[in-house]
Design an enzyme around this catalytic site. Structure first.
Site, PDB file in Angstrom:
ATOM      1  N   SER A  17       0.804  -1.220   0.000  1.00  0.00           N
ATOM      2  CA  SER A  17       0.000   0.000   0.000  1.00  0.00           C
ATOM      3  C   SER A  17       0.841   1.277   0.000  1.00  0.00           C
ATOM      4  CB  SER A  17      -0.926   0.013   1.224  1.00  0.00           C
ATOM      5  OG  SER A  17      -1.642   1.230   1.287  1.00  0.00           O
ATOM      6  N   SER A  19      -9.560  -2.095   4.047  1.00  0.00           N
ATOM      7  CA  SER A  19      -9.563  -2.518   2.649  1.00  0.00           C
ATOM      8  C   SER A  19      -9.838  -4.010   2.570  1.00  0.00           C
ATOM      9  CB  SER A  19      -8.230  -2.141   1.978  1.00  0.00           C
ATOM     10  OG  SER A  19      -8.338  -2.262   0.572  1.00  0.00           O
ATOM     11  N   LYS A  72     -14.050  -4.860   4.045  1.00  0.00           N
ATOM     12  CA  LYS A  72     -14.905  -3.683   3.916  1.00  0.00           C
ATOM     13  C   LYS A  72     -16.356  -3.925   4.309  1.00  0.00           C
ATOM     14  CE  LYS A  72     -12.190  -1.194   0.470  1.00  0.00           C
ATOM     15  NZ  LYS A  72     -12.227  -0.492  -0.828  1.00  0.00           N
ATOM     16  N   ASN A  78     -14.717   1.892   4.211  1.00  0.00           N
ATOM     17  CA  ASN A  78     -13.270   1.923   4.001  1.00  0.00           C
ATOM     18  C   ASN A  78     -12.564   2.877   4.957  1.00  0.00           C
ATOM     19  OD1 ASN A  78     -13.866   4.469   2.858  1.00  0.00           O
ATOM     20  ND2 ASN A  78     -12.256   4.242   1.313  1.00  0.00           N
ATOM     21  N   ASP A  90     -14.512   5.545  -1.205  1.00  0.00           N
ATOM     22  CA  ASP A  90     -14.042   4.971  -2.468  1.00  0.00           C
ATOM     23  C   ASP A  90     -14.766   5.556  -3.681  1.00  0.00           C
ATOM     24  OD1 ASP A  90     -11.994   3.249  -1.654  1.00  0.00           O
ATOM     25  OD2 ASP A  90     -13.402   1.652  -1.153  1.00  0.00           O
ATOM     26  N   GLY A 150     -16.941  -6.473 -10.796  1.00  0.00           N
ATOM     27  CA  GLY A 150     -16.735  -6.532  -9.354  1.00  0.00           C
ATOM     28  C   GLY A 150     -17.872  -5.904  -8.583  1.00  0.00           C
ATOM     29  N   GLY A 157     -16.540  -4.319  -1.937  1.00  0.00           N
ATOM     30  CA  GLY A 157     -16.627  -3.012  -1.291  1.00  0.00           C
ATOM     31  C   GLY A 157     -16.339  -1.863  -2.229  1.00  0.00           C
ATOM     32  N   THR A 199      -8.733  -0.417 -10.686  1.00  0.00           N
ATOM     33  CA  THR A 199      -8.573   0.108  -9.328  1.00  0.00           C
ATOM     34  C   THR A 199      -7.302  -0.398  -8.650  1.00  0.00           C
ATOM     35  OG1 THR A 199      -9.947  -1.664  -8.399  1.00  0.00           O
ATOM     36  CG2 THR A 199     -11.062   0.389  -9.000  1.00  0.00           C
ATOM     37  N   GLY A 241      -5.270   2.604 -10.103  1.00  0.00           N
ATOM     38  CA  GLY A 241      -6.048   3.099  -8.971  1.00  0.00           C
ATOM     39  C   GLY A 241      -5.381   4.152  -8.124  1.00  0.00           C
TER      40      GLY A 241
END
Length: 296
Positions: A22, A69, A73, A94, A109, A133, A136, A234, A258
């Site tokens: 991250s 994340s 979520k 989130n 998000d 998808g 979350g 994303t 993303g």
């Protein structure tokens, strides 16, 4: 960092699995330093099994809050005291804010996704979107896009785990917005190709393309894309995903990972925790200085 941390430093977390890739700690800690705020942001690898005790630690340690994340979520919702109306509508969280032991869940998000497109001078209001998808992030993107004026959304659920959620997303969009949403299955590849061909934007909100699936993509044929459309993944680690490479082979003008969404959703969370505006331009320069974010 060591010059800023002292006995009064306030901790903010990021709870997900996997999460060591991250960029959020870099983003938030540099923003805190830029504004002279006495906060520290750390990433914790937390999955569904350890989530309850991790959330309780927010209260125990008097943390200001945490980002949440995948895969947490939706699982986090029963562990919180309150939900912001947007998070309640989306059914995913989130961002958590701790106010003296009361934990409130938010979702940033969807606004981050729409703002990241706006930052690039792109407007998808009145257009059709195909979205892969229904977790979350996908739920937040779909509902915020519908609220902001996207005309039509074709939602493809990745697997049976999110099928119920995908149906909920379609129902709530059709009931509460002016957008028309339809539910599809990825097993019907002809339909998948057709919906993409009719769309101004294709967005993949799944984890496909992220480790350990970095060599995979839901769309492998460049002929599925048009040059004048938008392709948005994303995932941002790796910076250039397999989906992005396929879109670039097709000559698509607007291809994004993303990072922009992460920046803008992070800015929303930053404001919730600190009451201050994140220095977005400064952070954008730090995160996007490798020229690996977008092709236009």
């Amino acid at each position: 960092m060591t010059e800023r941390i002292d006995g009064h430093t306030i901790l903010i977390g990021l709870m997900a699995y996997p999460i060591r890739h991250s960029m959020s700690p870099t983003m938030h800690n540099n923003a805190f330093a830029k504004l002279g705020l006495n906060y520290a942001y750390l990433a914790f690898e937390v999955g569904n099994d350890t989530l309850p005790s991790a959330i309780e630690s927010i209260r125990t340690l008097d943390m200001r809050g945490s980002n949440i994340s995948m895969p947490n979520k939706q699982k986090v919702i029963p562990l919180l005291d309150k939900l912001d109306p947007a998070a309640e509508m989306v059914g995913a969280v989130n961002t958590i804010v701790n106010d003296h032991g009361t934990l409130t869940g938010y979702t940033t998000d969807g606004t981050g996704f729409m703002k990241s497109l706006s930052d690039e001078g792109l407007d998808i209001r009145g257009e059709k979107m195909t979205l892969a998808g229904a977790g979350g992030a996908g739920t937040a993107i779909a509902i915020q896009a519908a609220l902001d004026g996207v005309k039509e959304i074709a939602i493809f659920d990745l697997d049976s785990v999110y099928q119920k959620n995908a149906k909920h997303n379609v129902d709530i969009i059709n009931e509460k917005t002016n957008c028309h949403a339809t539910l599809h299955t990825l097993a019907d590849q002809d339909d998948f190709k057709q919906q993409i061909s009719e769309s101004a934007i294709y967005c993949d909100s799944t984890g496909v393309g992220m480790k350990p699936l970095e060599d995979e993509t839901l769309v492998s044929d460049p002929s599925w894309f048009r040059q004048d459309m938008i392709v948005f993944d994303t995932v941002y680690a790796p910076r250039t995903t397999k989906l992005m490479k396929v879109a670039e082979q097709a000559g698509v003008k607007h291809v994004f990972n993303g990072l922009g969404m992460m920046l803008e959703q992070g800015a929303e969370a930053f404001k919730l925790w600190t009451g201050e505006d994140m220095p977005v331009d400064y952070i954008r320069d730090l995160l996007f200085n490798d020229d690996g974010v977008t092709t236009k």
